[in-house]
Structure formats: C-alpha cells, structure tokens
Design an enzyme around this catalytic site. Structure first.
Site, PDB file in Angstrom:
ATOM      1  N   GLU A  22      -3.638   7.659  -4.729  1.00 33.25           N
ATOM      2  CA  GLU A  22      -3.957   7.187  -6.089  1.00 33.25           C
ATOM      3  C   GLU A  22      -5.257   7.796  -6.586  1.00 33.25           C
ATOM      4  OE1 GLU A  22      -3.895   2.930  -5.770  1.00 33.25           O
ATOM      5  OE2 GLU A  22      -1.865   2.936  -4.972  1.00 33.25           O
ATOM      6  N   HIS A  79      -0.959   0.668 -10.115  1.00 32.85           N
ATOM      7  CA  HIS A  79      -1.649  -0.304  -9.244  1.00 32.85           C
ATOM      8  C   HIS A  79      -2.251  -1.456 -10.078  1.00 32.85           C
ATOM      9  CE1 HIS A  79      -3.786  -0.690  -5.100  1.00 32.85           C
ATOM     10  NE2 HIS A  79      -3.516  -1.881  -5.616  1.00 32.85           N
ATOM     11  N   ARG A 125       0.846  -1.191   0.000  1.00 35.47           N
ATOM     12  CA  ARG A 125       0.000   0.000   0.000  1.00 35.47           C
ATOM     13  C   ARG A 125       0.884   1.245   0.000  1.00 35.47           C
ATOM     14  NH1 ARG A 125      -3.697  -2.252  -1.737  1.00 35.47           N
ATOM     15  NH2 ARG A 125      -5.722  -2.683  -0.814  1.00 35.47           N
TER      16      ARG A 125
END
Ligand code: A2R
Length: 326
Positions: A263, A281, A234
C-alpha cells in the site's frame, strides 16, 4: 512550543489529525511527517520518550532513540512494529483494539455485499446514464442466498462480522490456530480446509510472519471457480501475484479487497480486473472511530507516564511484564 514539563512524544510518519491534536494537548510533540530521523537534532533524539505511529516503525528508528520507553501504535494490527524487539529493549508497545471492531465489521459486510452483488458496477451504471441508454443492469452471477462464509481469524473483529452475517442467513465457519470453545460455528483445522468448505473466504487475521502469504495458489484453488475472497486483514496474508493469476484465469470468481501487499500501490493488473472491488484501506476510516483510536493511543501514553497500568498493551509487552512504568 514544546515545554520542558511534558515528555517528548515523536509522531513518526503520517498520522491522523485529531489524534495528533490530542497528543499535542497532553505532551510535547515532534511530528516527523517525512519519516527521516536525520531531521531530528541529537538533543531531540535523546529526549524522545514515546513514539506514536500509524504503520511501520523501523527497528533502526527505535534503536536511535536512547530514552524511548513506549510505542503507541494507532491501529489494532501492529505488524509494522517489532514488538519483540521493543520488549528486548524494555520498550512497551500498545495498539488500539476494540474501539474499531464494529466499524471494521460494518465495512467488511459492505464489501461482501458489494462484491457478491456487483453494487459498484451497478452504481456506475445508474450514474453514467447507461440505465437509460442501454437498459437494466445485468443480473448478477452471485447472491448471498444459501452461501457459506469462511472466516480466517475469528477474533474480536471476525466475531463481530460473523454476528452480522448470521442475520443475513448465511452459514459461518472459521479457521484460527486454535479452536474456540465459546462459539458454535464449525471449525476447520486448516486454511485450505476452510477454503474448500466455503463459498466466500473472508480474511481478518493479523499480519506478520505466521500469516505471511498464507492465502496462496493452493488455497485459492481450494476456494474454487465460484469462490470469492474478501480481505480486510492484511495484504501480506495473500500471495498477491497468485491472487491476480487466479482472478484472471477464473480459478476463483471475484475478490473484495481493502488491504494490499504494498500500500498504497496496487498492481495495474489487479486494478484492471472487473471482478474485483478495491478499497483504499478504509475499514476503520470514519472520523468518529479514528478519534477513538487516537484517544486510546494518547490514553496509553498518559497512563504510562503517570505510572498506571496500560489500557491495551500488546501480548509481547504483556509477556515481558511491560504493562506499566512503575
Ligand atoms: O490463531 P488464534 O487462535 O490466536 O486466533 C486468532 C487468529 N489468528 C490466526 N488464525 C490463523 N492463522 C494464524 N497464523 C493466526 N494468527 C492469529 O486471528 C484470532 O482469532 C484472530 C485475531 O483476532 P484478535 O486478536 O481479536 O484481533 P482483531 O481485533 O480481531 O483484529 C484482527 C486484525 C488486525 O490484526 C488487523 O490486521 C485487521 O484485523 O484489521
């Protein structure tokens, strides 16, 4: 068209298309792509019995749904859902472990190789015609040969990464909150100690309060000027401004990142750095794996409404006894 025979499932925010179709085959579905609960009528709010979400579900949304029984999170890392708050309200939470483990491990290894051997720059060199115009791509500063990879978060995915990396001949070490008794890899009792003893620090620990900004300036200093950071866990686990400083100043050598603090926004200073590989991601983002994840969300909801045991309740729900509706 919704029918009154199936439970109403609210799909909150952007959601995988195959997963949405699967939910639609089994339930009445209301997709709130805008994330604006104001778009739901009072009657709809009262009917929602399940939420499916990929990412953040605010507690206020949970609290605005009086008939809510279960939240199905699309993804293994469920730090975007307050599972403790849900448990206090008697709401179960599920996630999607295991079905994405191998995919994420594949991507993590690819990111290690890209970052260490600058394969993204080498590819651009071939594609742009620079090879023909200017000659061979420069030799890379780093190689995997003789390196030690330190894994922060040796769980399902961490172990799948470790097993793959073993075949590359690198040494593996790790840090978890507790030492594992079922692996022979050396354990470091702190993240800083792991960084100190590793050439490549690879984070695949969950997000949330216990890992928030754990990879800070001190850990990066411990990793050192020849050190490389890889993050597939993360973005919240890394102090991003400290990382950018460290990359700009040569406190560490390079970073390969699939996850970011905010993000989809990536700070411009980070995007301008040549010693980084930046991925949007995508670690689990193949269609095959995302279908398995979507099916697992739907299976958990189906089991819940059939009164059967949930397949993958999160630990907070297990601790609260929220593992089946019965
Ligand atoms: O700490 P432990 O002994 O519970 O081990 C877990 C470790 N871990 C931590 N290590 C250091 N500091 C912490 N605060 C901390 N919290 C958890 O991370 C365990 O070995 C590992 C997580 O493994 P699993 O629960 O098996 O998760 P999985 O499937 O490997 O996925 C990990 C994460 C997701 O949460 C997403 O953020 C990402 O990978 O895709």
């Amino acid at each position: 068209m919704p029918t009154s025979t199936q439970p109403l499932v609210l799909v909150y925010g952007p959601y995988n298309a195959d997963g949405l179709a699967e939910l639609g085959r089994r339930f009445d579905v209301r997709h709130l792509a805008s994330r604006d609960p104001g778009e739901l009528s009072e009657a709809e709010r009262g009917e929602v019995r399940a939420v499916a979400v990929a990412g953040h579900l605010p507690n206020a949304v949970m609290d605005a749904l009086p008939a809510l029984e279960i939240v199905g999170h699309f993804g293994v890392g469920y730090d975007g859902v307050d599972a403790r708050h849900a448990a206090e309200r008697g709401i179960a939470v599920t996630n999607t472990p295991d079905v994405l483990t191998e995919e994420v491990a594949d991507t993590a290894v690819a990111l290690v190789l890209m970052t260490v051997r600058e394969l993204h720059h080498a590819e651009a060199h071939a594609r742009s015609g620079e090879w023909e115009r200017k000659g061979a791509y420069p030799l890379t500063r780093f190689s995997l040969r003789g390196k030690t990879v330190g894994i922060m978060g040796l769980g399902r995915i961490g172990l799948a990464i470790a097993r793959r990396l073993e075949s590359f001949g690198v040494a593996i070490r790790y840090h978890n909150r507790s030492e594992r008794t079922d692996v022979a890899y050396p354990y470091d009792p702190s993240l800083e100690a792991l960084a100190q003893s590793s050439d490549i620090l690879l984070n695949v620990a969950p997000g949330g309060a216990s890992t928030d900004k754990a990879i800070d300036a001190g850990v990066l200093r411990a990793l050192g000027p020849d050190g490389i950071l890889i993050n597939v866990g993360r973005g919240s686990t890394v102090d991003e401004p400290a990382l950018i400083d460290a990359l700009e100043q040569g406190t560490i050598a390079a970073a390969g990142l699939d996850v970011f603090a905010d993000e989809p926004r990536i700070p411009e200073r980070l995007r301008n750095l040549r010693n980084t590989v930046l991925l949007p991601h995508v670690a689990s983002a193949s269609r095959d794996t995302r279908i398995l994840m979507g099916n697992l969300v739907a299976d958990n909801l189906s089991r819940w409404f059939a009164g059967e045991a949930l397949e993958t309740p999160v630990p907070e729900s297990q601790d609260a006894g929220l593992t089946s509706r019965a």
